[in-house]
Write a protein that holds these residues in place. Sequence first.
Motif, PDB file in Angstrom:
ATOM      1  N   VAL A   1       0.797  -1.231   0.238  1.00 46.38           N
ATOM      2  CA  VAL A   1      -0.120  -0.057  -0.114  1.00 46.38           C
ATOM      3  C   VAL A   1       0.789   1.210   0.042  1.00 46.38           C
ATOM      4  CG1 VAL A   1      -2.095  -1.014   1.339  1.00 46.38           C
ATOM      5  CG2 VAL A   1      -0.276   0.087   2.584  1.00 46.38           C
ATOM      6  N   GLU A   2       0.368   2.396  -0.213  1.00 42.48           N
ATOM      7  CA  GLU A   2       1.022   3.585  -0.199  1.00 42.48           C
ATOM      8  C   GLU A   2       1.260   4.332   1.107  1.00 42.48           C
ATOM      9  OE1 GLU A   2      -0.316   5.950  -3.570  1.00 42.48           O
ATOM     10  OE2 GLU A   2       0.476   4.596  -5.125  1.00 42.48           O
ATOM     11  N   GLY A   3       1.936   5.217   1.083  1.00 47.21           N
ATOM     12  CA  GLY A   3       2.100   5.834   2.323  1.00 47.21           C
ATOM     13  C   GLY A   3       2.864   4.957   3.412  1.00 47.21           C
ATOM     14  N   LYS A   4       2.821   5.244   4.795  1.00 40.13           N
ATOM     15  CA  LYS A   4       3.307   4.828   5.603  1.00 40.13           C
ATOM     16  C   LYS A   4       3.381   3.207   5.639  1.00 40.13           C
ATOM     17  CE  LYS A   4       4.185   5.193  10.528  1.00 40.13           C
ATOM     18  NZ  LYS A   4       3.042   4.575  11.568  1.00 40.13           N
ATOM     19  N   PRO A   5       4.370   2.571   5.583  1.00 39.68           N
ATOM     20  CA  PRO A   5       4.411   0.970   5.510  1.00 39.68           C
ATOM     21  C   PRO A   5       3.615   0.344   6.457  1.00 39.68           C
ATOM     22  CG  PRO A   5       6.857   2.014   5.652  1.00 39.68           C
ATOM     23  CD  PRO A   5       5.781   2.810   6.140  1.00 39.68           C
ATOM     24  N   VAL A   6       2.969  -0.853   6.456  1.00 43.46           N
ATOM     25  CA  VAL A   6       2.245  -1.365   7.125  1.00 43.46           C
ATOM     26  C   VAL A   6       2.722  -2.837   7.187  1.00 43.46           C
ATOM     27  CG1 VAL A   6      -0.231  -2.715   7.998  1.00 43.46           C
ATOM     28  CG2 VAL A   6      -0.091  -0.452   6.647  1.00 43.46           C
ATOM     29  N   ARG A   7       3.637  -3.010   8.479  1.00 41.49           N
ATOM     30  CA  ARG A   7       4.397  -4.266   8.441  1.00 41.49           C
ATOM     31  C   ARG A   7       3.727  -5.497   8.906  1.00 41.49           C
ATOM     32  NH1 ARG A   7       8.697  -3.069   6.094  1.00 41.49           N
ATOM     33  NH2 ARG A   7       9.680  -1.075   6.695  1.00 41.49           N
ATOM     34  N   LEU A   8       4.109  -6.651   8.717  1.00 41.32           N
ATOM     35  CA  LEU A   8       3.331  -7.739   8.989  1.00 41.32           C
ATOM     36  C   LEU A   8       4.217  -8.275   9.992  1.00 41.32           C
ATOM     37  CD1 LEU A   8       2.261  -9.171   5.574  1.00 41.32           C
ATOM     38  CD2 LEU A   8       0.906  -7.684   7.156  1.00 41.32           C
ATOM     39  N   GLU A   9       3.353  -8.865  11.082  1.00 44.18           N
ATOM     40  CA  GLU A   9       4.182  -9.937  12.340  1.00 44.18           C
ATOM     41  C   GLU A   9       4.655 -11.134  11.544  1.00 44.18           C
ATOM     42  OE1 GLU A   9       3.594  -9.308  15.847  1.00 44.18           O
ATOM     43  OE2 GLU A   9       3.256  -7.353  14.745  1.00 44.18           O
ATOM     44  N   PRO A  10       5.549 -11.703  12.214  1.00 40.20           N
ATOM     45  CA  PRO A  10       6.018 -13.192  11.597  1.00 40.20           C
ATOM     46  C   PRO A  10       4.949 -14.139  11.455  1.00 40.20           C
ATOM     47  CG  PRO A  10       7.166 -12.424  13.829  1.00 40.20           C
ATOM     48  CD  PRO A  10       6.143 -11.302  13.707  1.00 40.20           C
ATOM     49  N   ASP A  11       5.184 -14.976  10.551  1.00 36.84           N
ATOM     50  CA  ASP A  11       4.288 -16.051  10.464  1.00 36.84           C
ATOM     51  C   ASP A  11       3.108 -15.639   9.545  1.00 36.84           C
ATOM     52  OD1 ASP A  11       5.722 -18.052  11.595  1.00 36.84           O
ATOM     53  OD2 ASP A  11       4.669 -17.621  13.618  1.00 36.84           O
ATOM     54  N   TRP A  12       2.905 -14.369   9.082  1.00 37.48           N
ATOM     55  CA  TRP A  12       1.902 -13.769   8.354  1.00 37.48           C
ATOM     56  C   TRP A  12       2.092 -14.290   6.811  1.00 37.48           C
ATOM     57  CZ3 TRP A  12      -2.924 -10.494   8.887  1.00 37.48           C
ATOM     58  CH2 TRP A  12      -3.067 -10.341  10.125  1.00 37.48           C
ATOM     59  N   ALA A  13       1.084 -14.498   6.155  1.00 38.17           N
ATOM     60  CA  ALA A  13       1.319 -14.611   4.595  1.00 38.17           C
ATOM     61  C   ALA A  13      -0.166 -14.295   3.847  1.00 38.17           C
ATOM     62  CB  ALA A  13       1.776 -15.972   4.412  1.00 38.17           C
ATOM     63  N   LEU A  14       0.148 -13.156   3.162  1.00 38.31           N
ATOM     64  CA  LEU A  14      -0.990 -12.644   2.393  1.00 38.31           C
ATOM     65  C   LEU A  14      -1.252 -12.877   0.831  1.00 38.31           C
ATOM     66  CD1 LEU A  14      -1.830  -9.584   4.836  1.00 38.31           C
ATOM     67  CD2 LEU A  14      -2.733 -11.983   5.160  1.00 38.31           C
ATOM     68  N   GLN A  15      -2.015 -12.436   0.350  1.00 37.61           N
ATOM     69  CA  GLN A  15      -2.190 -12.169  -1.094  1.00 37.61           C
ATOM     70  C   GLN A  15      -3.215 -11.268  -1.640  1.00 37.61           C
ATOM     71  OE1 GLN A  15      -2.338 -16.134  -3.005  1.00 37.61           O
ATOM     72  NE2 GLN A  15      -0.053 -15.976  -3.509  1.00 37.61           N
ATOM     73  N   ASP A  16      -2.930 -10.849  -2.852  1.00 34.41           N
ATOM     74  CA  ASP A  16      -3.873  -9.727  -3.336  1.00 34.41           C
ATOM     75  C   ASP A  16      -4.647 -10.469  -4.524  1.00 34.41           C
ATOM     76  OD1 ASP A  16      -4.865  -7.727  -4.704  1.00 34.41           O
ATOM     77  OD2 ASP A  16      -3.139  -6.849  -5.419  1.00 34.41           O
ATOM     78  N   PRO A  17      -6.025 -10.247  -4.193  1.00 38.34           N
ATOM     79  CA  PRO A  17      -6.860 -10.788  -5.003  1.00 38.34           C
ATOM     80  C   PRO A  17      -6.954 -10.616  -6.467  1.00 38.34           C
ATOM     81  CG  PRO A  17      -8.155  -9.761  -3.415  1.00 38.34           C
ATOM     82  CD  PRO A  17      -6.608  -9.579  -3.149  1.00 38.34           C
ATOM     83  N   ASP A  18      -6.464  -9.155  -6.622  1.00 36.80           N
ATOM     84  CA  ASP A  18      -6.395  -8.771  -7.999  1.00 36.80           C
ATOM     85  C   ASP A  18      -5.538  -9.677  -8.919  1.00 36.80           C
ATOM     86  OD1 ASP A  18      -8.069  -6.908  -7.705  1.00 36.80           O
ATOM     87  OD2 ASP A  18      -6.668  -5.123  -7.546  1.00 36.80           O
ATOM     88  N   ASP A  19      -4.586 -10.329  -8.160  1.00 42.65           N
ATOM     89  CA  ASP A  19      -3.556 -10.982  -9.125  1.00 42.65           C
ATOM     90  C   ASP A  19      -4.248 -12.330  -9.357  1.00 42.65           C
ATOM     91  OD1 ASP A  19      -1.025 -10.011  -8.940  1.00 42.65           O
ATOM     92  OD2 ASP A  19      -0.510 -10.575  -6.681  1.00 42.65           O
ATOM     93  N   TYR A  20      -5.320 -12.790  -8.802  1.00 39.38           N
ATOM     94  CA  TYR A  20      -5.973 -13.751  -9.447  1.00 39.38           C
ATOM     95  C   TYR A  20      -6.577 -13.435 -10.659  1.00 39.38           C
ATOM     96  CZ  TYR A  20      -5.466 -15.212  -4.302  1.00 39.38           C
ATOM     97  OH  TYR A  20      -4.777 -15.384  -3.183  1.00 39.38           O
ATOM     98  N   ILE A  21      -7.457 -12.091 -10.656  1.00 42.34           N
ATOM     99  CA  ILE A  21      -8.089 -11.794 -11.697  1.00 42.34           C
ATOM    100  C   ILE A  21      -7.056 -11.710 -12.910  1.00 42.34           C
ATOM    101  CG2 ILE A  21      -9.641 -10.211 -12.747  1.00 42.34           C
ATOM    102  CD1 ILE A  21     -10.900 -11.925 -10.567  1.00 42.34           C
ATOM    103  N   ARG A  22      -5.900 -11.088 -12.643  1.00 32.18           N
ATOM    104  CA  ARG A  22      -5.044 -10.790 -13.748  1.00 32.18           C
ATOM    105  C   ARG A  22      -4.354 -12.184 -14.015  1.00 32.18           C
ATOM    106  NH1 ARG A  22      -3.479  -5.999 -10.426  1.00 32.18           N
ATOM    107  NH2 ARG A  22      -2.157  -7.216  -8.865  1.00 32.18           N
ATOM    108  N   THR A  23      -4.523 -13.217 -13.349  1.00 31.33           N
ATOM    109  CA  THR A  23      -4.056 -14.429 -13.954  1.00 31.33           C
ATOM    110  C   THR A  23      -5.013 -15.003 -15.006  1.00 31.33           C
ATOM    111  OG1 THR A  23      -3.343 -15.013 -11.604  1.00 31.33           O
ATOM    112  CG2 THR A  23      -3.856 -16.978 -13.492  1.00 31.33           C
ATOM    113  N   PHE A  24      -6.276 -14.802 -14.772  1.00 26.56           N
ATOM    114  CA  PHE A  24      -7.298 -15.228 -16.062  1.00 26.56           C
ATOM    115  C   PHE A  24      -6.990 -14.129 -17.038  1.00 26.56           C
ATOM    116  CE2 PHE A  24     -10.342 -16.172 -12.438  1.00 26.56           C
ATOM    117  CZ  PHE A  24     -10.315 -17.555 -12.849  1.00 26.56           C
ATOM    118  N   LYS A  25      -6.992 -12.848 -17.170  1.00 24.09           N
ATOM    119  CA  LYS A  25      -6.638 -12.007 -18.036  1.00 24.09           C
ATOM    120  C   LYS A  25      -5.411 -12.232 -19.006  1.00 24.09           C
ATOM    121  CE  LYS A  25      -9.013  -7.986 -15.883  1.00 24.09           C
ATOM    122  NZ  LYS A  25      -8.851  -6.666 -15.245  1.00 24.09           N
TER     123      LYS A  25
END
Lengths: 561, 561
Positions: B48-72
């Motif tokens: 995200v833009e602006g001040k960084p939002v750091r994640l705690e250890p053991d977190w793992a996320l994804q961006d759903p837009d990446d899935y739509i881009r996969t189809f496209k």
Amino acid sequence: MANRKYAIGVDFGTASGRAVLVDVSNGKELSTAIYKYSHSVIDEALPVEGKPVRLEPDWALQDPDDYIRTFKRTIPAVLRESGVSPEDVIGLGIDFTACTMLPTLADGTPLCVLPDYRRNPHSWVKLWKHHAAQSQADKINATARKMNEDWLNRYGGKISSEWFFSKTLQILEEAPEIYNAADRLLEAADWVVWQLTGVECRNSCTAGYKAMWSKREGFPQDNYFAALDPRLEHVIDQKMSRQIVPIGNRAGGLTAQAAKWTGLRPGTAVAVANVDAHVSVPAATVTEPGRMVAIMGTSTCHMILGPTERLVPGICGYVEDGIIPGLFGFEAGQSGVGDIFAWFVDNAVPPEYHNAAKKQKKDLHALLEKEAAQLKPGESGLLALDWWNGNRSVLVDVDLNGLLLGATLATKAPEIYRALIEATAFGTRTIIEAFDKNGVPVNELVTCGGLPEKNKLLMQIYADITGRELKVTASKQTPALGSAMFGTVAAGKSEGGYDTIFEAAPNMARLKKETFKPNPLAQRVYNQIYADYSTLHDYFGRGVNDVMKRMKQIRGDCRNR
Amino acid sequence: MANRKYAIGVDFGTASGRAVLVDVSNGKELSTAIYKYSHSVIDEALPVEGKPVRLEPDWALQDPDDYIRTFKRTIPAVLRESGVSPEDVIGLGIDFTACTMLPTLADGTPLCVLPDYRRNPHSWVKLWKHHAAQSQADKINATARKMNEDWLNRYGGKISSEWFFSKTLQILEEAPEIYNAADRLLEAADWVVWQLTGVECRNSCTAGYKAMWSKREGFPQDNYFAALDPRLEHVIDQKMSRQIVPIGNRAGGLTAQAAKWTGLRPGTAVAVANVDAHVSVPAATVTEPGRMVAIMGTSTCHMILGPTERLVPGICGYVEDGIIPGLFGFEAGQSGVGDIFAWFVDNAVPPEYHNAAKKQKKDLHALLEKEAAQLKPGESGLLALDWWNGNRSVLVDVDLNGLLLGATLATKAPEIYRALIEATAFGTRTIIEAFDKNGVPVNELVTCGGLPEKNKLLMQIYADITGRELKVTASKQTPALGSAMFGTVAAGKSEGGYDTIFEAAPNMARLKKETFKPNPLAQRVYNQIYADYSTLHDYFGRGVNDVMKRMKQIRGDCRNR
């Protein structure tokens, strides 16, 4: 300056020998010279011509000619560099790795220089870290236990495969022709003094610590040796000597030949040989109980003095007058310390750290130390058992091996490096606690050797884990300084030296001002982790789960398949 | 050619999505396209833009837009490359990692795209390997045990922190505002099918394996959820759905918008979503009991079919009709396999091997494989526990970690590499024995995924250690092929596909001719070592010595000091 007197100490290490020339009045080191042995440690094949003679795993030999070359190269060099006249050098002392032993003829000729025996590995010098005599050590221990031999208790209940009679029995069992051809079996330490003085003089230190001898009882009885092997019954009288000379004595004077080798004057006083570790104790200012000396290099040796006899399970041994006259000298050790860090740096560090070290013009150890110093105690999540080279104290078991626990996909090299340092510190703490619990108090640690010079993080970790203040000797060549000190005692006050080591030590030995004190917060965390180290130590080391031995056995079987 | 019909399978992996276009008549893969997710795995800071939002250890996320881009990106590419007309593409299937879940609005809009929630990590997709919900999993298990919930037995007695309600409860506890804002909580698998068809359709595979649902009993009762947290009482009715659609069904037809993304015709049949592992089973020719499918990549998933319900302690779960209609599908897994080898290659291999690989123009894995293949079983003397990423089966414990035992000063990188391969094979054997002992026989292994393609040494070691013949799927994209197969079933015979997966499998799935058979001599040695692996597995994994958990706890405490 005209009245100043000097002494030389020569320290025979694992890969090289070094000479130091010191001022008798204050211990100041005027010059140093090192000779890297031309054959270093012989552990793959004998350095002989013709068809290669390969060595079995766990073998480690040396070439006795490398020791003579050490005298020839280093002593003239320290004289030259210092500008000191040979007339002003009053004494010479040597110290050696031990048990490092060899078979010779009656005149001292090593069997390995004779064409008949040169291609037989058993004719060569067996270095201290020759680890191929475990089955012989097992036999020595089992037989002693069966016969209720009292002397076994002096060695924590176990004789090491590294020691004199393990190696002797291996020669007898595997190469009886070498055993028979050997008129003498002796420590390389005593052999080099013999070469210098023409006098076969066996020192009380190696005899006591490595050959089951004691001042009060002598060697084990012949019937014990006969029980090991009938051919060994008279080994003491046939191949050794019952005349053991206490350390601090004069072995003899330099022969004309040795004077030619070294550039010193004939007749220069030569001290009885000593062991590198033990000779360091007075050079580390220690001539009294309560202060442990730890010589930390590829391996670590721990020495502490006590006024009375004490049985400490799992220590290497104690010898009356073995280190300092009038006191019991207790010894323990860790068979792998710097060696483990070196293994890690050579075998398990990825290129990024090598490249960063190059870029920062740092040694890779120094780079890893810097990174590891960023971590808090326990932050790596890793716990290791420091048994990459077996365990000398308090388990006395070369068949144990290394363990690393707690690795995750995020584990990085500096974390492992730190965990290995911590593991060796836990190993030292285990030894300290064994002494403490058995009536040999350890109040502080005086360290010397290569590691304390190089690695401040390691020193702090050791202070935090052992809960003791750590001091460091001022000399970078503590064993050589100690040997020179014994050289001054061999010469005696009449020749400008000292009459006892108690007089020599306060004049010639010094500590650095900087010390390392335990940090209470780190201590608290490390106390927790040490509890787990101890549990694993006993689980894998005391027979609850012998998986390490089974894996070693399977590995050995593989080689024969 | 005019009559030939085609189907497309899209496989959503951890770092990328891939589409494969296959011939319905014979499973031949005509074209493949891969899209590397622009944000891959988000485990340090939110993109995200602006001040960084750091994640705690053991977190793992994804961006759903990446899935739509996969189809496209991928579907137009496979059409283009193959030259196949969209008119001849009869069906589309997708498979996904699981449990990979996200919160959305009622219309399917992911909360993470909304400005109000975008800077809250809990609004993003939680990837399967998000490991920060262990305390929630612990609560789910403890509560279920206390309430004697029968469904717990279906999951080997333990729900994983990776699963749906662990992640859901973490959102509720740590970000109640996100939980409240979420109209729907669902698997990303079902979300992408929703985006393709406009139909929210929840598949039986993820519901069964990851969300405690079963065909006969549905979800746990509301009072169970209320006991976890009163706010969770109506989670099923408020945020999920009780209408679960069996795999093999048609979810709907492609919307006009999705047709525009992909270049396919509107109305093209879309199959109910599936899980990457489970969809591979029929693509590995397996539609009957006795033949285990192992998908071996960064982690390994083991699946086996059985005619009847069986309780197997420590497996991930079993679901009736979860893999193949009419059969119980049992699942187990190892949370670190290829990931461990990758860790090793990235973090513990010294430059000499990197350089040799470069010189030989080999991948470093291939070089280490070649060197490790020179060793006999047991020759390294090393034994490892394969828990670098925790243990999924049969211990179900993310707090366990890796162990390496038996290291010496002579240990080299290829020996450790081999020991790590062996450790993962011992882990697979442990799983096989759990099935075997509990009435789900395992006679052979059909493997697919990245590792069997790449590493023949690994395959032979697995055969030797498990004592089973190993086969390999012919397709390099088994999950995508399986998804395409389900695409043909969604279309049905009337549209040129198949009516059931039993008809599709023999026509479309194939194995390679080369197989790996156990070598009796190696088996004998490995049986010995496996006994020790099992002892250590139980000692460290079943609470005899919880040192791994304590070390992890201390590590966690450090971060807060």
